[in-house]
Enzyme design. Sequence first.
Site, PDB file in Angstrom:
ATOM      1  CB  CYS A 192      -0.904  -0.017   1.231  1.00 27.95           C
ATOM      2  SG  CYS A 192      -1.765   1.541   1.506  1.00 27.95           S
ATOM      3  CB  CYS A 212       1.066   1.128   4.393  1.00 23.81           C
ATOM      4  SG  CYS A 212      -0.560   0.777   5.118  1.00 23.81           S
ATOM      5  CG  HIS A 262      -4.313  -0.845   5.100  1.00 21.05           C
ATOM      6  ND1 HIS A 262      -3.780  -0.134   4.044  1.00 21.05           N
ATOM      7  CD2 HIS A 262      -5.278  -1.637   4.559  1.00 21.05           C
ATOM      8  CE1 HIS A 262      -4.380  -0.497   2.918  1.00 21.05           C
ATOM      9  NE2 HIS A 262      -5.292  -1.413   3.214  1.00 21.05           N
ATOM     10  CG  ASN A 268     -12.758  10.309  -4.062  1.00 14.96           C
ATOM     11  OD1 ASN A 268     -13.796  10.960  -4.086  1.00 14.96           O
ATOM     12  ND2 ASN A 268     -11.607  10.794  -4.476  1.00 14.96           N
ATOM     13  N   GLY A 288     -14.392   6.887  -7.353  1.00 12.98           N
ATOM     14  CA  GLY A 288     -13.145   7.431  -7.887  1.00 12.98           C
ATOM     15  C   GLY A 288     -11.954   7.210  -6.979  1.00 12.98           C
ATOM     16  CG  HIS A 343      -4.250   3.698   3.730  1.00 15.72           C
ATOM     17  ND1 HIS A 343      -3.242   2.960   4.335  1.00 15.72           N
ATOM     18  CD2 HIS A 343      -4.655   4.595   4.648  1.00 15.72           C
ATOM     19  CE1 HIS A 343      -3.064   3.405   5.574  1.00 15.72           C
ATOM     20  NE2 HIS A 343      -3.909   4.410   5.785  1.00 15.72           N
ATOM     21  CG  HIS A 354      -7.158   8.964   0.783  1.00  9.75           C
ATOM     22  ND1 HIS A 354      -7.236   7.663   0.318  1.00  9.75           N
ATOM     23  CD2 HIS A 354      -7.500   9.750  -0.264  1.00  9.75           C
ATOM     24  CE1 HIS A 354      -7.598   7.676  -0.947  1.00  9.75           C
ATOM     25  NE2 HIS A 354      -7.774   8.941  -1.331  1.00  9.75           N
TER      26      HIS A 354
END
Length: 114
Positions: A4, A7, A46, A87, A93, A98, A100
């Site tokens: 990720c 991460c 995560h 999103n 989209g 992860h 955010h």
Amino acid sequence: MSDCIFCKIINKDIPSEVVYEDRELIAFKDISRLAPVHLLVIPKKHIKDLNGVAAEDEGLIGHLFGVVQKLATDYGVAESGYRVITNIGSDGGQVVPHLHFHLLGGQKLGSKLG
Ligand code: AMP
Ligand code: ZN
């Protein structure tokens, strides 16, 4: 999660312009800025997206929005206004899986959301 990208940013395996960090969260400048202020605020845990937020994360998410408020103030957009976006999944989209939150501001943002 080892593959990720966020991460990797958390672990400092790849560089980013960190603007805030504590035990639970990190915030950094979006690499592809869509407004004069474009920050990403993310939990270090995560979590794939908003659907993955569990009851035990309630405190974490509350804390995250407190940090969003603080960053909006620090970056001078609290009064002029700003937008917070997360999103979710393909139709939403979401590119980086992860959780955010985009903090966008510093200009009159467009009204188009869809
Ligand atoms: P989303 O479409 O909501 O998944 O947004 C992912 C965001 O992550 C995009 O705005 C990207 O520009 C941003 N991004 C991807 N890689 C990086 C990186 N290495 N450093 C900072 N921002 C990134
Ligand atoms: Zn991750």
